[in-house]
Design a protein around this motif. Structure first.
Motif, PDB file in Angstrom:
ATOM      1  N   ARG A   1       0.667  -1.635  -0.107  1.00  0.00           N
ATOM      2  CA  ARG A   1       0.228   0.097   0.266  1.00  0.00           C
ATOM      3  C   ARG A   1       0.798   1.276   0.078  1.00  0.00           C
ATOM      4  O   ARG A   1       0.448   1.737  -0.549  1.00  0.00           O
ATOM      5  CB  ARG A   1      -0.974   0.253   0.850  1.00  0.00           C
ATOM      6  N   GLY A   2       2.756   1.247   0.848  1.00  0.00           N
ATOM      7  CA  GLY A   2       2.906   2.607   1.213  1.00  0.00           C
ATOM      8  C   GLY A   2       3.623   2.753  -0.755  1.00  0.00           C
ATOM      9  O   GLY A   2       3.466   4.215  -0.839  1.00  0.00           O
ATOM     10  N   LEU A   3       3.295   1.857  -1.245  1.00  0.00           N
ATOM     11  CA  LEU A   3       4.739   2.406  -2.654  1.00  0.00           C
ATOM     12  C   LEU A   3       3.203   2.288  -4.077  1.00  0.00           C
ATOM     13  O   LEU A   3       3.490   2.558  -4.687  1.00  0.00           O
ATOM     14  CB  LEU A   3       5.143   0.980  -3.133  1.00  0.00           C
ATOM     15  N   GLY A   4       2.279   2.450  -3.462  1.00  0.00           N
ATOM     16  CA  GLY A   4       0.808   2.826  -4.327  1.00  0.00           C
ATOM     17  C   GLY A   4       0.411   1.598  -5.222  1.00  0.00           C
ATOM     18  O   GLY A   4      -0.149   1.941  -5.826  1.00  0.00           O
ATOM     19  N   MET A   5       0.824   0.664  -4.738  1.00  0.00           N
ATOM     20  CA  MET A   5      -0.174  -0.354  -5.507  1.00  0.00           C
ATOM     21  C   MET A   5      -1.294  -0.871  -5.525  1.00  0.00           C
ATOM     22  O   MET A   5      -1.365  -0.527  -4.749  1.00  0.00           O
ATOM     23  CB  MET A   5       0.834  -2.338  -5.126  1.00  0.00           C
ATOM     24  N   LYS A   6      -1.874  -1.500  -6.603  1.00  0.00           N
ATOM     25  CA  LYS A   6      -3.356  -1.740  -6.127  1.00  0.00           C
ATOM     26  C   LYS A   6      -3.665  -3.109  -6.837  1.00  0.00           C
ATOM     27  O   LYS A   6      -3.185  -3.333  -7.620  1.00  0.00           O
ATOM     28  CB  LYS A   6      -4.220  -0.549  -7.333  1.00  0.00           C
ATOM     29  N   ILE A   7      -5.067  -3.493  -6.471  1.00  0.00           N
ATOM     30  CA  ILE A   7      -5.076  -4.778  -6.539  1.00  0.00           C
ATOM     31  C   ILE A   7      -6.127  -5.046  -7.774  1.00  0.00           C
ATOM     32  O   ILE A   7      -6.816  -4.295  -7.489  1.00  0.00           O
ATOM     33  CB  ILE A   7      -5.644  -5.468  -5.202  1.00  0.00           C
ATOM     34  N   VAL A   8      -5.552  -5.616  -9.165  1.00  0.00           N
ATOM     35  CA  VAL A   8      -6.374  -5.292  -9.818  1.00  0.00           C
ATOM     36  C   VAL A   8      -7.442  -6.680  -9.777  1.00  0.00           C
ATOM     37  O   VAL A   8      -8.671  -6.552 -10.509  1.00  0.00           O
ATOM     38  CB  VAL A   8      -5.123  -5.664 -10.935  1.00  0.00           C
TER      39      VAL A   8
END
Length: 154
Positions: free
Chosen positions: A28-35
């Protein structure tokens, strides 16, 4: 009857991902998103931000590895078993660039006993950036409560 047995494989996978995501500060801290998440598979995305480029002005390989590793983690934790990485390696094929939206697609290759093998392809648009292979190991416990098991035992 186990309440989780009433979920489809893909619904179970998504419920496990939701449980895992809430405590995944790194992704989350690296800006990842679950697609997308389904049984044995996951797709995550991350945009290459200014703090993610190296002295060559390309995406630092560590961030690409981290994205692939996170996709691997979500894929191997889709079966309501707590699983961690035992090993991972990556081959960088092309550089990622500032502003690229990197997409990591993980898929289960083999799952036997406590061990699994997963492949992850990282792309920017139609360009393959990296190929990752991870080996997983089940550590016991589950993501979702099971009848008759105290949550503290998970």
């Amino acid at each position: 009857m186990n309440a989780n047995a009433q979920l489809s494989h893909d619904d179970l996978a998504r419920a496990c991902a939701d449980a895992m995501w809430k405590d995944d500060d790194a992704s989350r801290g690296l800006g990842m998103k679950i697609v997308e998440v389904s049984a044995g598979q996951s797709t995550l995305m991350m945009t290459v931000e200014p703090h993610m480029v190296n002295g060559q002005r390309i995406a630092h390989g560590g961030f690409i590895f981290t994205l692939a590793d996170s996709a691997f983690a979500f894929a191997c934790n889709t079966h309501n078993e707590r699983v961690v990485a035992a090993q991972g390696n990556i081959t960088f094929i092309r550089p990622g660039k500032l502003g690229d939206v990197l997409v990591a697609r993980a898929r289960e290759i083999s799952r036997n006993g406590r061990s699994g093998i997963y492949d992850v392809q990282v792309t920017a648009g139609d360009v393959v950036i990296a190929e990752f292979r991870g080996h997983s190991r089940s550590i016991g416990g589950s993501w979702l409560p099971e009848p008759g098991i105290d949550a503290n035992q998970r």
